[in-house]
Design an enzyme around this catalytic site. Structure first.
Site, PDB file in Angstrom:
ATOM      1  N   THR A  45       0.867  -1.189   0.000  1.00 43.73           N
ATOM      2  CA  THR A  45       0.000   0.000   0.000  1.00 43.73           C
ATOM      3  C   THR A  45       0.897   1.230   0.000  1.00 43.73           C
ATOM      4  O   THR A  45       2.035   1.165   0.446  1.00 43.73           O
ATOM      5  CB  THR A  45      -0.920   0.017   1.247  1.00 43.73           C
ATOM      6  OG1 THR A  45      -1.935  -0.975   1.116  1.00 43.73           O
ATOM      7  CG2 THR A  45      -1.626   1.346   1.405  1.00 43.73           C
ATOM      8  N   ASP A  61      -3.424   4.999  -2.579  1.00 47.21           N
ATOM      9  CA  ASP A  61      -3.621   4.284  -3.839  1.00 47.21           C
ATOM     10  C   ASP A  61      -4.840   3.370  -3.697  1.00 47.21           C
ATOM     11  O   ASP A  61      -5.493   3.358  -2.657  1.00 47.21           O
ATOM     12  CB  ASP A  61      -2.373   3.479  -4.199  1.00 47.21           C
ATOM     13  CG  ASP A  61      -2.187   2.274  -3.290  1.00 47.21           C
ATOM     14  OD1 ASP A  61      -2.188   2.464  -2.067  1.00 47.21           O
ATOM     15  OD2 ASP A  61      -2.054   1.152  -3.803  1.00 47.21           O
ATOM     16  N   ARG A  63      -4.897  -0.154  -4.897  1.00 47.14           N
ATOM     17  CA  ARG A  63      -4.604  -1.561  -5.203  1.00 47.14           C
ATOM     18  C   ARG A  63      -4.622  -2.382  -3.921  1.00 47.14           C
ATOM     19  O   ARG A  63      -3.956  -2.041  -2.946  1.00 47.14           O
ATOM     20  CB  ARG A  63      -3.247  -1.695  -5.894  1.00 47.14           C
ATOM     21  CG  ARG A  63      -2.790  -3.147  -6.074  1.00 47.14           C
ATOM     22  CD  ARG A  63      -1.471  -3.245  -6.801  1.00 47.14           C
ATOM     23  NE  ARG A  63      -1.614  -2.888  -8.202  1.00 47.14           N
ATOM     24  CZ  ARG A  63      -0.611  -2.929  -9.078  1.00 47.14           C
ATOM     25  NH1 ARG A  63       0.595  -3.287  -8.685  1.00 47.14           N
ATOM     26  NH2 ARG A  63      -0.818  -2.588 -10.332  1.00 47.14           N
ATOM     27  N   LYS A  77      -9.232   3.006   0.462  1.00 47.58           N
ATOM     28  CA  LYS A  77      -8.388   2.937   1.651  1.00 47.58           C
ATOM     29  C   LYS A  77      -8.523   4.161   2.552  1.00 47.58           C
ATOM     30  O   LYS A  77      -7.839   4.241   3.566  1.00 47.58           O
ATOM     31  CB  LYS A  77      -6.925   2.763   1.236  1.00 47.58           C
ATOM     32  CG  LYS A  77      -6.680   1.507   0.404  1.00 47.58           C
ATOM     33  CD  LYS A  77      -5.234   1.366   0.011  1.00 47.58           C
ATOM     34  CE  LYS A  77      -5.049   0.138  -0.862  1.00 47.58           C
ATOM     35  NZ  LYS A  77      -3.641  -0.043  -1.281  1.00 47.58           N
ATOM     36  N   GLY A  91      -1.765  -2.113   5.506  1.00 49.82           N
ATOM     37  CA  GLY A  91      -1.615  -3.403   6.169  1.00 49.82           C
ATOM     38  C   GLY A  91      -2.693  -4.364   5.720  1.00 49.82           C
ATOM     39  O   GLY A  91      -3.081  -4.391   4.548  1.00 49.82           O
ATOM     40  N   SER A 173       4.125  -0.041   1.994  1.00 43.98           N
ATOM     41  CA  SER A 173       5.322  -0.543   1.316  1.00 43.98           C
ATOM     42  C   SER A 173       5.924   0.484   0.361  1.00 43.98           C
ATOM     43  O   SER A 173       7.103   0.414   0.042  1.00 43.98           O
ATOM     44  CB  SER A 173       4.978  -1.829   0.544  1.00 43.98           C
ATOM     45  OG  SER A 173       3.899  -1.591  -0.345  1.00 43.98           O
ATOM     46  N   ASP A 210       6.699   0.809  -6.374  1.00 43.27           N
ATOM     47  CA  ASP A 210       6.363  -0.308  -5.491  1.00 43.27           C
ATOM     48  C   ASP A 210       5.352  -1.198  -6.177  1.00 43.27           C
ATOM     49  O   ASP A 210       4.315  -0.717  -6.664  1.00 43.27           O
ATOM     50  CB  ASP A 210       5.800   0.220  -4.163  1.00 43.27           C
ATOM     51  CG  ASP A 210       5.310  -0.904  -3.271  1.00 43.27           C
ATOM     52  OD1 ASP A 210       6.051  -1.894  -3.140  1.00 43.27           O
ATOM     53  OD2 ASP A 210       4.210  -0.803  -2.727  1.00 43.27           O
ATOM     54  N   SER A 213       1.672  -1.367  -4.729  1.00 44.98           N
ATOM     55  CA  SER A 213       0.796  -0.205  -4.881  1.00 44.98           C
ATOM     56  C   SER A 213       0.499  -0.007  -6.361  1.00 44.98           C
ATOM     57  O   SER A 213       1.327  -0.301  -7.216  1.00 44.98           O
ATOM     58  CB  SER A 213       1.461   1.057  -4.311  1.00 44.98           C
ATOM     59  OG  SER A 213       1.912   0.831  -3.000  1.00 44.98           O
TER      60      SER A 213
END
Length: 278
Positions: A45, A61, A63, A77, A91, A173, A210, A213
């Site tokens: 994330t 984001d 995803r 989110k 998480g 992340s 990343d 994400s």
């Protein structure tokens, strides 16, 4: 406990490694049997937030991943807690969602009981106390932002209950890529338009750098006047036009051998059905 029972006993200084041998025996016994020691679960994330001149801007984001599989391309989110307090969750998706739902329920009960809107510090305190009780087993990292009677505030709460209060924050992340954008371009008391662009660029950096994400950028702008939730604010990874024609002419690949096997079939039954297209 033994030290309190024997106050005259000599105190040992330095670190205590009494449990090291016990832990080694437990790990070896787990590896020999069918059971194995639990391992950390990697989640992906990028969430961020910053305090600007007029309020707070949160970004995330969209995803959601399950190991190396993209489970949802348009996951939300950014969660509601109170009329002018929102949070971004990173998480484990279920843990973050349930934790924020519990906080939203508690804040609603607080407003009904006291007749006053909650403070951002109070929300953060209850959230970190709840996460501390679970000792990290609730894998939820959140960024809490909002505006109350004392001004605009931004907090980050970690799964074990620790927290930070900073003018800009990133978690997840993709946090390393996102925080580099903030450290390069952040200025105190930024205008709302500049703050939205900065948070958007920070989330986009996490998306591009990343694998956990991706997809779109969601923003939530919280000011004294109200809340503006910008779902699908930007799509940095939109699919582009295919430039070339990846087609080959018949005969490009040579046929080395060819075999035909005739099949003798008899029509036993024939049935025609109309397809319902409505």
């Amino acid at each position: 406990m033994l030290h309190t029972l024997n106050p005259c006993q000599k105190q040992n200084g330095g670190f205590c490694f009494e449990n090291s041998r016990r832990n080694a025996v437990l790990e070896s016994s787990l590896s020999e049997g069918t059971n194995k020691a639990p391992s950390a679960r990697k989640t992906g994330t990028t969430i961020a937030g910053m305090v600007c001149k007029d309020g707070v801007v949160l970004g995330a984001d969209t995803r959601a991943t399950d190991d190396m599989v993209v489970a949802d391309k348009n996951c939300m989110k950014i969660h509601y807690i109170a009329p002018k307090i929102y949070c971004c969750g990173a998480g484990v998706a279920a843990d973050a969602e349930m934790a924020t739902q519990i906080m939203a329920s508690n804040m609603e009960l607080h407003m009904l009981n006291t007749g006053r809107p909650p403070l951002v510090a109070m929300v953060t305190r209850q959230l970190k106390q709840m996460l501390f009780r679970y000792q990290g087993h609730m894998g939820s990292s959140v960024i809490v932002g909002g505006v109350d009677v004392t001004g605009a505030h931004l907090y980050s709460v970690y799964p074990h209950g620790s927290y930070d209060k900073l003018p800009f924050l990133t978690m997840g992340s993709g946090a390393a890529a996102a925080v580099s954008v903030f450290e390069d371009r952040f200025k105190p008391n930024m205008e709302l338009g500049e703050a939205k662009k900065l948070v958007r660029d920070a989330i986009a950096a996490g998306i591009f750098c990343d694998l956990g994400s991706g997809s779109n950028v969601d923003l939530c702008v919280i000011t004294d006047a109200g809340v503006q939730f910008l779902r699908g604010y930007d799509k940095p990874t939109a699919k582009g036009q295919r430039e070339g024609q990846y087609r080959y002419k018949p005969g490009t690949t040579a046929v080395l051998t060819k075999t035909e096997t005739p099949l003798s079939l008899d029509v036993v039954d024939e049935c025609v059905q109309l397809m319902d297209t409505e």
